[in-house]
Design an enzyme around this catalytic site. Structure first.
Site, PDB file in Angstrom:
ATOM      1  N   LYS A 137       1.874  -2.024   5.470  1.00 34.14           N
ATOM      2  CA  LYS A 137       0.558  -1.372   5.553  1.00 34.14           C
ATOM      3  C   LYS A 137      -0.110  -1.353   4.178  1.00 34.14           C
ATOM      4  O   LYS A 137       0.553  -1.623   3.166  1.00 34.14           O
ATOM      5  CB  LYS A 137       0.753   0.055   6.077  1.00 34.14           C
ATOM      6  CG  LYS A 137       1.616   0.897   5.159  1.00 34.14           C
ATOM      7  CD  LYS A 137       2.220   2.079   5.878  1.00 34.14           C
ATOM      8  CE  LYS A 137       2.982   2.942   4.873  1.00 34.14           C
ATOM      9  NZ  LYS A 137       3.893   3.863   5.520  1.00 34.14           N
ATOM     10  N   ARG A 194       3.865  16.161  10.192  1.00 37.75           N
ATOM     11  CA  ARG A 194       2.677  15.332  10.039  1.00 37.75           C
ATOM     12  C   ARG A 194       2.389  14.773  11.436  1.00 37.75           C
ATOM     13  O   ARG A 194       1.620  15.358  12.174  1.00 37.75           O
ATOM     14  CB  ARG A 194       2.928  14.244   8.990  1.00 37.75           C
ATOM     15  CG  ARG A 194       1.675  13.520   8.569  1.00 37.75           C
ATOM     16  CD  ARG A 194       1.936  12.527   7.442  1.00 37.75           C
ATOM     17  NE  ARG A 194       2.882  11.480   7.816  1.00 37.75           N
ATOM     18  CZ  ARG A 194       3.239  10.479   7.024  1.00 37.75           C
ATOM     19  NH1 ARG A 194       2.741  10.374   5.808  1.00 37.75           N
ATOM     20  NH2 ARG A 194       4.097   9.556   7.432  1.00 37.75           N
ATOM     21  N   TYR A 222     -12.539   8.634 -25.536  1.00 38.48           N
ATOM     22  CA  TYR A 222     -13.331   9.753 -25.034  1.00 38.48           C
ATOM     23  C   TYR A 222     -12.623  11.071 -25.309  1.00 38.48           C
ATOM     24  O   TYR A 222     -11.428  11.214 -25.034  1.00 38.48           O
ATOM     25  CB  TYR A 222     -13.537   9.618 -23.518  1.00 38.48           C
ATOM     26  CG  TYR A 222     -14.520   8.545 -23.138  1.00 38.48           C
ATOM     27  CD1 TYR A 222     -15.859   8.634 -23.504  1.00 38.48           C
ATOM     28  CD2 TYR A 222     -14.104   7.459 -22.381  1.00 38.48           C
ATOM     29  CE1 TYR A 222     -16.757   7.649 -23.128  1.00 38.48           C
ATOM     30  CE2 TYR A 222     -14.998   6.469 -22.006  1.00 38.48           C
ATOM     31  CZ  TYR A 222     -16.324   6.575 -22.382  1.00 38.48           C
ATOM     32  OH  TYR A 222     -17.206   5.611 -22.019  1.00 38.48           O
ATOM     33  N   MET A 271     -12.787   3.179 -18.282  1.00 37.34           N
ATOM     34  CA  MET A 271     -12.932   2.398 -17.039  1.00 37.34           C
ATOM     35  C   MET A 271     -12.417   0.962 -17.208  1.00 37.34           C
ATOM     36  O   MET A 271     -11.752   0.424 -16.320  1.00 37.34           O
ATOM     37  CB  MET A 271     -14.394   2.377 -16.595  1.00 37.34           C
ATOM     38  CG  MET A 271     -14.597   1.729 -15.234  1.00 37.34           C
ATOM     39  SD  MET A 271     -16.316   1.678 -14.732  1.00 37.34           S
ATOM     40  CE  MET A 271     -16.664   3.391 -14.402  1.00 37.34           C
TER      41      MET A 271
HETATM   42  C1  LIG Z   1       5.204   3.872   5.157  1.00 36.24           C
HETATM   43  C2  LIG Z   1       6.242   4.267   6.106  1.00 36.24           C
HETATM   44  C3  LIG Z   1       7.580   3.904   5.905  1.00 36.24           C
HETATM   45  C4  LIG Z   1       8.073   3.243   4.637  1.00 36.24           C
HETATM   46  O1  LIG Z   1       8.238   4.226   3.635  1.00 36.24           O
HETATM   47  P1  LIG Z   1       8.802   3.871   2.184  1.00 36.24           P
HETATM   48  O2  LIG Z   1       8.984   5.186   1.525  1.00 36.24           O
HETATM   49  O3  LIG Z   1       7.743   3.063   1.508  1.00 36.24           O
HETATM   50  O4  LIG Z   1      10.048   3.104   2.387  1.00 36.24           O
HETATM   51  C5  LIG Z   1       8.486   4.189   6.918  1.00 36.24           C
HETATM   52  N1  LIG Z   1       8.093   4.835   8.046  1.00 36.24           N
HETATM   53  C6  LIG Z   1       6.818   5.235   8.247  1.00 36.24           C
HETATM   54  C7  LIG Z   1       6.455   5.957   9.484  1.00 36.24           C
HETATM   55  C8  LIG Z   1       5.861   4.971   7.279  1.00 36.24           C
HETATM   56  O5  LIG Z   1       4.603   5.386   7.469  1.00 36.24           O
END
Ligand SMILES: *Cc1c(COP(=O)(O)O)cnc(C)c1O
Length: 357
Positions: free
Chosen positions: A35, A128, A254, A302
């Site tokens: 993802k 969640r 800055y 930046m």
């Molecule tokens: C992103 C995700 C993972 C992978 O997690 P990592 O900590 O990057 O290994 C596994 N399961 C779900 C549901 C996720 O959203």
């Protein structure tokens, strides 16, 4: 002036890391999490490097369709499932698998004339997504009665604190709740993210879901990927565009956030938060100039960041600067910037040129 700021992606390292997952969890199938543009490495580039995985996991239909357009026919799991009826035809045509985590999704499926592979998500403590263990059985009954589930229903949960090794007992507790809840049901199971894979063998089950470790990075705050036999796949580099001497007492950047304690040789590197280099990188954050240790001085701006060249009398404009990579773990930058490697990897912006080896 053309910009030298680059992210290099080492696809051999990606493939090596998948092999490491197989070594560590030899009895599990692997759902590679790609993802968020393959954690910033490029969705298709990552998917191709992980073509030996048993499935891919993405967040949404758009990401899943990109995999199909790229010619990848693997099983693809939508980790957040679907939210609206208009997504169902894409599921049907592409055989995407979905996670079901909310009653509204069951309703949506009940009105659909499609069959789809479903992962029922159980919330064992992350709070969640997912059904509570008390509600999971009713959700399962409803899904099975709907007639939409293709093959056997599968079950998953997500660990909230598996990266806190030796910490509170939440992880064994989550694993126990999941196995208690699903124990009487037939169907494949999945619990482990990277931290589960590396730290909690009892979480491996039928499927593991590695993300960050596939990119060569440790999920644990006090470790690095190479300590787990992983190879970091992304390195971010730029070059010096100015080198100068400033007098004792001069302030840099800055807000004058860093003050020279003595006459100081310093350089300006062409990378900043507009490229995804974190603005919160503090004074003393490590960087490499010509492959040797240096450090950030003053606030990141930046497009630029100042570096200390007191130990680099030979440094000249045009010399290479490494912000993270094989010789400088992104985990270390994350610690100095008050963030996690995940955010840094995902956050490299479009201005940066990507070189894929
Ligand atoms: C992103 C995700 C993972 C992978 O997690 P990592 O900590 O990057 O290994 C596994 N399961 C779900 C549901 C996720 O959203």
């Amino acid at each position: 002036m053309t910009r030298a700021t680059r992210a290099r992606i080492d696809t051999d390292a990606l493939t090596h890391n998948l092999t490491r997952v197989r070594e560590i969890a030899p009895d599990s199938r692997v759902m590679a999490c790609i993802k968020a543009n393959g954690y910033g490495h490029g969705l298709l580039e990552a998917a191709k490097a992980f073509r030996g995985a048993d499935a891919f996991a993405v967040a949404c239909v758009e990401e899943a369709l990109e995999l199909r357009s790229g010619g990848l026919g693997h099983p693809v799991v939508l980790l957040e499932g679907v939210q609206r009826g208009s997504e169902l035809s894409a599921l049907r045509e592409n055989h995407f698998e979905i996670v079901v985590h909310d009653p509204s999704q069951i309703e949506l499926l009940e009105s659909a004339d499609t069959r789809v592979r479903v992962w029922l998500k159980i919330d064992t403590g992350m709070h969640r997504l997912g059904f509570s263990p008390e509600d999971a059985s009713a959700a399962r009954d409803r899904l099975l009665a709907s007639g939409v589930v293709d093959g056997e229903l599968r079950f998953m949960t997500h660990l909230a604190s598996a990266d806190l090794a030796g910490g509170p007992p939440e992880t064994p507790e989550q694993i126990r709740r999941f196995l208690d809840c699903t124990g009487d049901w037939s169907g494949e199971r999945s619990i482990a993210n990277s931290a589960g894979i590396l730290g909690w063998p009892e979480s491996h089950q039928d499927w593991v879901r590695p993300g960050i470790m596939l990119y060569g990075v440790s999920p644990f705050p006090d470790r690095t990927g190479s300590e787990h036999g992983l190879r970091p796949a992304m390195s971010v580099t730029t070059e010096l565009i100015a080198v100068k001497e400033i007098p004792a007492g001069a302030r840099v950047g800055y807000g004058g956030h860093w003050q020279a304690p003595e006459p100081t040789r310093m350089g300006i590197a062409a990378i900043g938060y507009g490229d995804g280099y974190p603005r919160h990188a503090e004074n003393g954050t490590p960087v490499l100039v010509n492959g040797r240790k240096s450090q950030v001085i003053g606030r990141v701006s930046m497009d630029m960041v100042a570096v200390d060249l007191r130990q680099h009398p030979e440094a000249r404009t045009g010399d290479p600067v490494t912000l993270w990579g094989e010789a400088l773990p992104v985990e270390s930058l994350a610690r100095h910037a008050g963030t996690i490697p995940y955010e840094l990897l995902c956050g490299v912006t479009r201005r940066v040129k990507f070189d894929v080896d």
